[in-house]
Motif scaffolding. Structure first.
Motif, PDB file in Angstrom:
ATOM      1  N   GLY A 156       0.817  -1.202   0.000  1.00  0.00           N
ATOM      2  CA  GLY A 156       0.000   0.000   0.000  1.00  0.00           C
ATOM      3  C   GLY A 156       0.846   1.244   0.000  1.00  0.00           C
ATOM      4  O   GLY A 156       2.072   1.192   0.098  1.00  0.00           O
ATOM      5  N   LYS A 157       0.165   2.393  -0.141  1.00  0.00           N
ATOM      6  CA  LYS A 157       0.878   3.651  -0.339  1.00  0.00           C
ATOM      7  C   LYS A 157       1.270   4.275   0.999  1.00  0.00           C
ATOM      8  O   LYS A 157       0.692   5.258   1.438  1.00  0.00           O
ATOM      9  N   THR A 158       2.248   3.672   1.659  1.00  0.00           N
ATOM     10  CA  THR A 158       2.735   4.240   2.917  1.00  0.00           C
ATOM     11  C   THR A 158       3.905   5.170   2.591  1.00  0.00           C
ATOM     12  O   THR A 158       4.573   4.988   1.580  1.00  0.00           O
ATOM     13  N   PRO A 159       4.162   6.168   3.435  1.00  0.00           N
ATOM     14  CA  PRO A 159       5.284   7.082   3.183  1.00  0.00           C
ATOM     15  C   PRO A 159       6.606   6.341   2.997  1.00  0.00           C
ATOM     16  O   PRO A 159       7.413   6.698   2.140  1.00  0.00           O
ATOM     17  N   ALA A 160       6.823   5.291   3.775  1.00  0.00           N
ATOM     18  CA  ALA A 160       8.083   4.549   3.668  1.00  0.00           C
ATOM     19  C   ALA A 160       8.216   3.920   2.292  1.00  0.00           C
ATOM     20  O   ALA A 160       9.291   3.945   1.679  1.00  0.00           O
ATOM     21  N   GLN A 161       7.127   3.355   1.793  1.00  0.00           N
ATOM     22  CA  GLN A 161       7.148   2.735   0.470  1.00  0.00           C
ATOM     23  C   GLN A 161       7.453   3.755  -0.612  1.00  0.00           C
ATOM     24  O   GLN A 161       8.280   3.513  -1.490  1.00  0.00           O
ATOM     25  N   VAL A 162       6.770   4.906  -0.548  1.00  0.00           N
ATOM     26  CA  VAL A 162       6.985   5.940  -1.560  1.00  0.00           C
ATOM     27  C   VAL A 162       8.430   6.408  -1.520  1.00  0.00           C
ATOM     28  O   VAL A 162       9.083   6.546  -2.556  1.00  0.00           O
ATOM     29  N   ALA A 163       8.955   6.609  -0.299  1.00  0.00           N
ATOM     30  CA  ALA A 163      10.339   7.063  -0.163  1.00  0.00           C
ATOM     31  C   ALA A 163      11.297   6.045  -0.775  1.00  0.00           C
ATOM     32  O   ALA A 163      12.233   6.405  -1.498  1.00  0.00           O
ATOM     33  N   LEU A 164      11.042   4.778  -0.527  1.00  0.00           N
ATOM     34  CA  LEU A 164      11.895   3.721  -1.056  1.00  0.00           C
ATOM     35  C   LEU A 164      11.870   3.716  -2.592  1.00  0.00           C
ATOM     36  O   LEU A 164      12.900   3.542  -3.246  1.00  0.00           O
ATOM     37  N   HIS A 165      10.668   3.924  -3.137  1.00  0.00           N
ATOM     38  CA  HIS A 165      10.551   3.923  -4.595  1.00  0.00           C
ATOM     39  C   HIS A 165      11.120   5.184  -5.224  1.00  0.00           C
ATOM     40  O   HIS A 165      11.310   5.236  -6.431  1.00  0.00           O
ATOM     41  N   MET A 166      11.342   6.212  -4.395  1.00  0.00           N
ATOM     42  CA  MET A 166      11.878   7.460  -4.943  1.00  0.00           C
ATOM     43  C   MET A 166      13.396   7.435  -5.046  1.00  0.00           C
ATOM     44  O   MET A 166      13.970   8.253  -5.765  1.00  0.00           O
ATOM     45  N   VAL A 167      14.044   6.498  -4.326  1.00  0.00           N
ATOM     46  CA  VAL A 167      15.504   6.541  -4.249  1.00  0.00           C
ATOM     47  C   VAL A 167      16.154   6.526  -5.632  1.00  0.00           C
ATOM     48  O   VAL A 167      16.942   7.407  -5.964  1.00  0.00           O
ATOM     49  N   LEU A 168      15.797   5.557  -6.463  1.00  0.00           N
ATOM     50  CA  LEU A 168      16.470   5.439  -7.759  1.00  0.00           C
ATOM     51  C   LEU A 168      16.177   6.601  -8.701  1.00  0.00           C
ATOM     52  O   LEU A 168      17.107   7.148  -9.298  1.00  0.00           O
ATOM     53  N   PRO A 169      14.900   7.009  -8.882  1.00  0.00           N
ATOM     54  CA  PRO A 169      14.670   8.166  -9.765  1.00  0.00           C
ATOM     55  C   PRO A 169      15.396   9.424  -9.289  1.00  0.00           C
ATOM     56  O   PRO A 169      16.025  10.117 -10.099  1.00  0.00           O
ATOM     57  N   VAL A 170      15.346   9.696  -7.981  1.00  0.00           N
ATOM     58  CA  VAL A 170      16.002  10.897  -7.469  1.00  0.00           C
ATOM     59  C   VAL A 170      17.504  10.794  -7.687  1.00  0.00           C
ATOM     60  O   VAL A 170      18.151  11.732  -8.152  1.00  0.00           O
ATOM     61  N   PHE A 171      18.059   9.626  -7.397  1.00  0.00           N
ATOM     62  CA  PHE A 171      19.494   9.407  -7.586  1.00  0.00           C
ATOM     63  C   PHE A 171      19.892   9.683  -9.041  1.00  0.00           C
ATOM     64  O   PHE A 171      20.840  10.411  -9.308  1.00  0.00           O
ATOM     65  N   SER A 172      19.144   9.112  -9.987  1.00  0.00           N
ATOM     66  CA  SER A 172      19.506   9.264 -11.396  1.00  0.00           C
ATOM     67  C   SER A 172      19.449  10.715 -11.830  1.00  0.00           C
ATOM     68  O   SER A 172      20.367  11.217 -12.492  1.00  0.00           O
ATOM     69  N   MET A 173      18.359  11.408 -11.460  1.00  0.00           N
ATOM     70  CA  MET A 173      18.226  12.793 -11.909  1.00  0.00           C
ATOM     71  C   MET A 173      19.244  13.684 -11.224  1.00  0.00           C
ATOM     72  O   MET A 173      19.820  14.567 -11.852  1.00  0.00           O
ATOM     73  N   ALA A 174      19.452  13.443  -9.920  1.00  0.00           N
ATOM     74  CA  ALA A 174      20.342  14.323  -9.167  1.00  0.00           C
ATOM     75  C   ALA A 174      21.780  14.200  -9.662  1.00  0.00           C
ATOM     76  O   ALA A 174      22.480  15.195  -9.802  1.00  0.00           O
ATOM     77  N   LEU A 175      22.196  12.967  -9.983  1.00  0.00           N
ATOM     78  CA  LEU A 175      23.582  12.738 -10.366  1.00  0.00           C
ATOM     79  C   LEU A 175      24.004  13.637 -11.523  1.00  0.00           C
ATOM     80  O   LEU A 175      25.071  14.246 -11.494  1.00  0.00           O
ATOM     81  N   ILE A 176      23.129  13.745 -12.534  1.00  0.00           N
ATOM     82  CA  ILE A 176      23.462  14.542 -13.712  1.00  0.00           C
ATOM     83  C   ILE A 176      23.582  16.013 -13.345  1.00  0.00           C
ATOM     84  O   ILE A 176      24.544  16.687 -13.716  1.00  0.00           O
ATOM     85  N   SER A 177      22.620  16.523 -12.580  1.00  0.00           N
ATOM     86  CA  SER A 177      22.649  17.948 -12.273  1.00  0.00           C
ATOM     87  C   SER A 177      23.733  18.294 -11.278  1.00  0.00           C
ATOM     88  O   SER A 177      24.354  19.355 -11.386  1.00  0.00           O
ATOM     89  N   ILE A 178      23.980  17.399 -10.308  1.00  0.00           N
ATOM     90  CA  ILE A 178      25.042  17.678  -9.334  1.00  0.00           C
ATOM     91  C   ILE A 178      26.361  17.879 -10.072  1.00  0.00           C
ATOM     92  O   ILE A 178      27.141  18.770  -9.741  1.00  0.00           O
TER      93      ILE A 178
END
Lengths: 315, 344
Positions: B201-223
């Motif tokens: 289900g859509k718990t904050p922990a689940q959403v945060a876990l699913h955000m790790v890879l997209p955020v990592f990929s996008m951030a790496l390029i801009s950083i």
């Protein structure tokens, strides 16, 4: 571009001993010192050879030959880069895809440069209402993020340009569409640089002199002002090639780019993420080639920027 | 300042008008939204005619644009096809805050469609931007202080590679490493697609876990790009006289760095961030597609491919407004950070 005078100004003797280098030789000397840029050139030459010479060893029909009994095979002696979802050889496809990707990069920049220089030059030279109309338009195009504009334009032109035959090969109309839309969505930055250059250059004395002897506006724009703003145009065009190749990969990746069977490095990646667990070779090879190309073009662009900078001309 | 803001906002009106005109003309020529209406079957010819009348697609393009802009409740439209307009229109138009209804998802208002997706995109984007700013400042300041050290050179090289990297390559590579291979090696692995595990289900922990890879990929390029920028401006600022003064009067290093130097060094960074936020929205199309993130980028892709003009126009106008607003905010922040700048 001004000839270096520093070596002559010390005294007459020095001027005789040190041969004065032409601006071009100076630029080349400074460019050569930029190690990364030279490495970039070497990699680029290698990549061009890869996609041109490689074509003598494998035929295009082989690159497009599908054999579903051999789909998704891992790299082996027969298929060094493996096979894709319909059993085509990935090595052969990266060779032919490379040709198309590099062509798209070069020609898209040609479109971009022509449009950008024309709009920038006209706006900067004539000024007044023409300038404000052109600049409002430029600003409007600038405000729409490029990828969104690209996708809308890809849909707009999609299927409207027929397939053409050139050099005994068939180019899908979508290749031309991509070249056009990449050029037409990326000229805004260049137009702004050229306009700014023209605004300051047109007030200089040599332009006044040219106008007094009755030189036509066209000749002033293209023969007198434009050569003086070549440096930023060259740098921006070089970096533009890298950008065009990247953008092509993005829209092809989203399935709106060049249509199969014509291969590009970008459209080889389309759908690869569905096989992320089972067939990583689908995206590793074309993806790495894109990264390598873009990286080396960026290095070259960086080197050119340093070499062409008039502030470092006498070094 | 207030005058400046008002003038900029007034200038935005013709700009948005030109943008909407360009996009509307492009969109209305991209295909036939009535071909299948989002279903599998082809629309029957008689339905087609009726639907075209209903949506006003039979009208010339300037009338369609007018209806989109100011609505059609001031006129009558011909619903039964006898050539006599008899039914009063109901659309209010964009200028009165109504973006119309989707052509392919019948009767669903565009605003509802966008509102469903916007929070997801914002969550991803704001997190990414925060990660980018924090890390690029840390890395940039560090490599400026240790100029020409091993780490400085390493950062330079990595940032050049990162800058040249298409987002999908990083995304696929990080998926392959952190999800596929970590799973294979028996390590704790990250989820790759979606926003949450449907079984949990859509718990904050689940959403945060699913955000790790997209955020990592996008951030790496801009950083990569940003940290180079922070490094360059920090190097410049650290050589200023006022920094030497601050050192001379014995201020702690931390205060000099983060209060005195960074505030001035962050000036150009503000511009870059302000101009890059719309780029981040653009980059989100690819990221959202790869990671199956239910955001605006995917909404845009789904509807642009079916020539759904109202939805696409809604998204694009929203982004254009965002671009203009962010440019203005950038200017204001700039003036606040650098009191020498005066807008008139």
């Amino acid at each position: 571009m001004e000839t270096p005078v520093e070596s002559m100004s010390v005294n007459g003797l020095d001027a005789l001993e040190i041969p004065t280098l032409s601006p071009r030789a100076l630029i080349w000397r400074r460019f050569r010192r930029h190690k990364m840029a030279m490495a970039g050139i070497c990699i680029l030459v290698f990549l061009v050879l890869y996609s041109v010479v490689g074509a003598f060893f494998v035929s295009e029909s082989y690159a497009n030959y599908t054999d579903t009994s051999k789909r998704l095979q891992p790299p082996s002696a027969e298929h060094p880069f493996g096979t894709d979802t319909v059993g085509r050889d990935i090595l052969a496809r990266t060779i032919y895809g490379g040709q198309i990707s590099l062509l798209i990069g070069l020609f898209a920049v040609l479109v971009e440069t022509v449009v950008g220089v024309l709009i920038g030059a006209i706006a900067g030279y004539y000024g007044g209402p023409i300038d404000s109309i052109l600049m409002r338009f430029t600003e409007a195009m600038f405000n729409i993020p490029q990828l969104f504009l690209l996708l809308v334009m890809a849909k707009f032109f999609g299927g409207k340009i027929p397939t053409i035959q050139l050099f005994g090969r068939t180019f899908s109309g979508s290749v031309i569409v991509i070249i056009l839309i990449l050029g037409l969505t990326s000229w805004m930055y260049l137009a702004r640089i050229v306009r700014a250059d023209f605004l300051s250059l047109k007030e200089r004395e040599f332009i006044l002199a040219a106008r007094t002897i009755g030189t036509s506006n066209l000749a002033i724009i293209f023969q007198h002002i434009l050569p003086n703003s070549m440096a930023p145009i060259i740098v921006s065009a070089t970096l533009g090639v890298a950008n065009a190749i990247l953008s092509e990969a993005y829209i092809s990746f989203l399935g709106l780019g060049v249509r199969p069977p014509t291969a590009t490095w970008g459209n080889m990646l389309d759908g690869a993420y569905n096989y992320i667990e089972t067939a990583p070779w689908l995206w590793i090879f074309p993806g790495s080639l894109i990264v390598l190309t873009v990286l080396s073009i960026n290095f070259v662009g960086d080197g050119l920027r340093d070499a062409l900078d008039p502030r470092t001309l006498t070094q | 300042m207030t005058q400046y803001i008002i003038r900029r906002l007034l200038q935005a009106i013709p700009l948005l008008f030109i943008i909407s005109l360009i996009l509307f003309i492009l969109m209305r020529n991209t295909g036939d939204p009535l071909a299948t209406m989002g279903g599998r079957r082809l629309t029957r010819p008689e339905d087609r005619e009726r639907l075209a009348r209903q949506f006003g697609l039979d009208k010339p393009i300037y009338v369609q644009y007018l209806y989109w802009l100011i609505g059609n409740d001031w006129t009558k439209i011909d619903m039964d096809g006898d050539g006599i307009p008899e039914t009063p229109g109901t659309r209010k138009g964009v200028l009165r805050g109504e973006f119309g209804t989707s052509l392919v998802i019948r009767g669903k208002p565009v605003s509802t469609l966008i509102w469903e997706r916007l929070p997801n995109t914002l969550l991803l984007m704001i997190t990414t931007e925060v990660v980018i700013i924090i890390f690029s400042i840390i890395i940039g300041v560090y490599s400026a202080l240790r100029q020409y050290s091993v780490i400085d050179h390493l950062v330079t090289t990595v940032s050049f590679v990162g800058y040249s990297m298409p987002i999908f390559f990083i995304a696929l590579a990080s998926m392959y490493l952190f999800a596929v291979n970590f799973k294979k090696w028996g390590l704790p692995y990250l989820p790759t697609v979606g926003m949450f595990d449907p079984q949990i289900g859509k718990t904050p922990a689940q959403v945060a876990l699913h955000m790790v890879l997209p955020v990592f990929s996008m951030a790496l390029i801009s950083i990569a790009g940003y940290s180079r920028f922070v490094r360059a401006t920090m190097l410049e600022v650290m050589n200023e006289d006022y920094i030497r003064t601050a050192r001379a009067k014995g201020l702690p290093n931390f205060t000099i760095l983060f209060i005195h130097a960074l505030k001035n060094a962050s000036l150009p960074l503000v511009t870059i961030i302000g101009l890059d936020i719309p780029m981040l929205l653009g980059g989100a199309i690819v990221t959202e597609r790869i990671f199956a993130w239910p955001g605006m980028g995917r909404l845009f892709l789904d509807h642009v491919s079916r020539a759904d003009t109202p939805v696409v126009m809604g998204i694009l106008m929203l982004i254009s407004v965002a671009v203009i607003v962010f440019q203005l905010i950038t200017d204001i922040v700039y003036a606040w950070l650098d009191p020498r700048i005066r807008y008139t």
